[in-house]
Motif scaffolding. Structure first.
Motif, short mmCIF file in Angstrom:
data_model
loop_
_atom_site.label_atom_id
_atom_site.label_comp_id
_atom_site.label_asym_id
_atom_site.label_seq_id
_atom_site.Cartn_x
_atom_site.Cartn_y
_atom_site.Cartn_z
N GLU A 1 -2.79 5.19 1.36
CA GLU A 1 -3.69 4.04 1.40
C GLU A 1 -3.60 3.34 2.76
OE1 GLU A 1 -3.24 3.10 -3.39
OE2 GLU A 1 -2.24 1.84 -1.90
N LEU B 1 0.84 -1.19 0.00
CA LEU B 1 0.00 0.00 0.00
C LEU B 1 0.87 1.24 0.00
CD1 LEU B 1 -2.69 -0.87 2.74
CD2 LEU B 1 -2.86 -1.23 0.27
N LEU C 1 -7.78 1.37 -2.66
CA LEU C 1 -7.73 0.44 -1.53
C LEU C 1 -8.65 -0.75 -1.77
CD1 LEU C 1 -6.63 -0.18 1.28
CD2 LEU C 1 -8.43 1.27 2.24
N LEU D 1 -6.63 2.91 5.45
CA LEU D 1 -7.05 1.59 5.93
C LEU D 1 -7.02 1.52 7.45
CD1 LEU D 1 -7.84 -1.36 5.49
CD2 LEU D 1 -5.40 -1.90 5.26
#
Length: 223
Positions: free
Chosen positions: A154, A150, A197, A158
């Motif tokens: 991102e 990621l 994502l 998350l």
């Protein structure tokens, strides 16, 4: 904190260094893109303050290149550009925040403190949800045991979702809590990052963890 300042303007570089050191930080500097990028990759910094306009390149490329090399150090962009699309581009290449020149030194410190707070794990080491696992210390994400790369933005998105699972989160809240900026209804960068994502999660599972709640925001489902 150990901070790297990449800025070609001697007066701005001197000012930022003095302010940061006055607040108890250790500061290294670079006045061009080549040296700045090399230092960011080679050394372990807690934060990077990066100017967009550099004599041998630009901050966009420096930020993108260090993210491509898996450097997750938080990045605060400094620039005289005020256009929204410039700020959005900075976020897309992996910057954590953006501060427009000329700036107030108190705001500089406040924004850096906010970035630091978002980067800290608050005592937790792992977040778990179904097939998803986040290692906060190593800043690693895996789905069904398979590591998934990621970007810094991102990852931060998350983590916020997983810490606020099973409740509707507005775009305004995400803008403030993940990026520490005021939400601009004329831009869609939050939707863009959520799309990124979602795509990366769905590469390894059929479960839809992120649900769009029309006119309200998003819901991260975790049973």
């Amino acid at each position: 904190m150990n901070i790297l300042v990449i800025e070609d303007d001697p007066s701005v570089r001197t000012l930022v260094k003095a302010v940061l050191e006055h607040n108890g930080n250790s500061v290294s500097t670079a006045d061009n893109a080549t040296d700045g990028e090399a230092n960011a990759v080679k050394d372990d910094y807690d934060m990077i303050v990066l100017d967009l306009g550099l004599p041998d390149g630009d901050g966009y490329e420096v930020c993108k290149n260090i993210r491509d090399k898996n450097v997750s150090t938080p990045v605060l962009i400094l620039s005289g550009e005020q256009e929204t699309d410039v700020k959005v581009k900075c976020l897309k290449v992996g910057a954590d925040d953006y501060l427009t020149k000329p700036f107030n030194t108190e705001e500089l410190i406040a924004r850096m403190d906010a970035i630091k707070r978002r980067s800290e794990s608050s005592g937790e080491q792992q977040l778990l949800c179904g097939e998803l696992k986040v290692d906060l210390l190593r800043r690693e994400f895996s789905v069904n045991g398979e590591k998934t790369q990621l970007t810094n933005n991102e990852f931060n998105l998350l983590v916020y979702f997983m810490k606020n699972k099973n409740r509707v989160i507005s775009q305004e809240e995400l803008a403030e809590k993940v990026w520490d900026i005021h939400f601009d209804t004329q831009t869609n960068y939050i939707n863009v990052y959520i799309s990124y994502l979602r795509k990366k999660i769905r590469e390894h599972t059929d479960v839809d963890y992120i649900e769009t709640i029309r006119k309200k925001g998003f819901l991260f489902r975790c049973e």
